[in-house]
Design a protein around this motif. Structure first.
Motif, PDB file in Angstrom:
ATOM      1  N   SER A 272       2.041   0.217  -0.962  1.00 33.48           N
ATOM      2  CA  SER A 272       2.682   1.199  -0.449  1.00 33.48           C
ATOM      3  C   SER A 272       2.226   1.353   1.131  1.00 33.48           C
ATOM      4  O   SER A 272       0.715   1.235   1.181  1.00 33.48           O
ATOM      5  CB  SER A 272       2.247   2.016  -0.999  1.00 33.48           C
ATOM      6  N   THR A 273       2.812   0.929   2.003  1.00 36.69           N
ATOM      7  CA  THR A 273       2.663   1.445   3.176  1.00 36.69           C
ATOM      8  C   THR A 273       3.569   2.625   4.277  1.00 36.69           C
ATOM      9  O   THR A 273       4.779   3.078   2.918  1.00 36.69           O
ATOM     10  CB  THR A 273       3.390   0.214   4.549  1.00 36.69           C
ATOM     11  N   LYS A 274       3.261   2.476   5.334  1.00 33.81           N
ATOM     12  CA  LYS A 274       4.228   3.936   5.828  1.00 33.81           C
ATOM     13  C   LYS A 274       5.233   3.550   5.930  1.00 33.81           C
ATOM     14  O   LYS A 274       6.832   4.640   5.886  1.00 33.81           O
ATOM     15  CB  LYS A 274       4.167   3.899   7.384  1.00 33.81           C
ATOM     16  N   ASP A 275       5.758   1.944   6.382  1.00 37.21           N
ATOM     17  CA  ASP A 275       7.928   1.582   6.328  1.00 37.21           C
ATOM     18  C   ASP A 275       8.414   1.587   5.180  1.00 37.21           C
ATOM     19  O   ASP A 275       9.424   0.798   4.955  1.00 37.21           O
ATOM     20  CB  ASP A 275       7.298   1.085   7.308  1.00 37.21           C
ATOM     21  N   GLY A 276       7.382   1.741   3.531  1.00 43.20           N
ATOM     22  CA  GLY A 276       8.144   0.780   2.232  1.00 43.20           C
ATOM     23  C   GLY A 276       6.654  -0.110   1.374  1.00 43.20           C
ATOM     24  O   GLY A 276       5.812  -0.206   2.198  1.00 43.20           O
ATOM     25  N   TRP A 277       7.095  -0.051   0.862  1.00 45.72           N
ATOM     26  CA  TRP A 277       6.819  -1.857  -0.435  1.00 45.72           C
ATOM     27  C   TRP A 277       6.356  -3.124   1.061  1.00 45.72           C
ATOM     28  O   TRP A 277       7.586  -3.616   1.214  1.00 45.72           O
ATOM     29  CB  TRP A 277       6.461  -1.562  -1.828  1.00 45.72           C
TER      30      TRP A 277
ATOM     31  N   ASP B 255       8.040  -8.148   2.216  1.00 42.03           N
ATOM     32  CA  ASP B 255       8.432  -6.896   2.319  1.00 42.03           C
ATOM     33  C   ASP B 255       9.283  -6.358   0.773  1.00 42.03           C
ATOM     34  O   ASP B 255      10.309  -5.567   0.531  1.00 42.03           O
ATOM     35  CB  ASP B 255       9.057  -6.629   3.278  1.00 42.03           C
TER      36      ASP B 255
END
Length: 119
Positions: A86-91, A112
Motif C-alpha cells: 500500500s502506497t500513498k498513490d494506491g497499491w 500498479d
C-alpha cells in the motif's frame, strides 16, 4: 474489562464475562452503562483486499519440490513470490525471483495492477 481488552470488547463480550462472574446483568443494563460511560468497541475492518482470482481454464503445473527448498548448486532451484504494498498513490504489486542456493534475487518486477504480466 473494556480497557484491558484494548477497547475491543463490546456489549456481548462484556455481558458474557459478567455472567461468568455470577453477577446478574441484562444486555440493556450493560448497554446503558456503556452509553453513559461513552464506551464503544472497535469494529471490524471496513474491507479486506483479495487479489487471488481462480482461473479454471489456466494450466496448472504440479509441485515438483514438495516443500524441499534445499539446492546444492546455483541456478538449480528458483522460487518466486508476489506481494502487494500500500502506497500513498494506491497499491503496488511486487514480484521477485530468488535463487535458493545463494538466496540472491535474480530479478524483480513492479506494477500498479495485476492485469499486466509482471514477468
Amino acid at each position: 474489562m473494556h480497557t484491558s481488552s484494548r477497547c475491543t470488547y463490546g456489549r456481548r463480550r462484556i455481558l458474557s464475562t459478567v455472567k461468568k462472574s455470577f453477577i446478574k446483568f441484562g444486555k440493556k443494563r450493560v448497554s446503558k452503562i456503556m452509553k453513559k460511560l461513552n464506551i464503544n468497541s472497535a469494529g471490524k475492518p471496513k474491507f479486506k483486499t483479495t487479489t487471488t482470482k481462480v482461473d479454471r481454464q489456466a494450466i496448472h503445473f504440479p509441485n515438483l519440490i514438495l516443500g524441499d527448498f534445499t539446492s546444492y548448486k546455483p541456478n538449480q532451484l528458483w522460487t518466486s513470490d508476489l506481494t502487494y504494498i500500500s502506497t500513498k498513490d494506491g497499491w503496488v504489486y511486487l514480484c521477485i525471483i530468488l535463487d535458493t542456493f545463494s538466496r540472491a534475487i535474480i530479478g524483480w518486477s513492479m506494477h500498479d495492477n495485476l492485469k499486466n504480466k509482471l514477468f
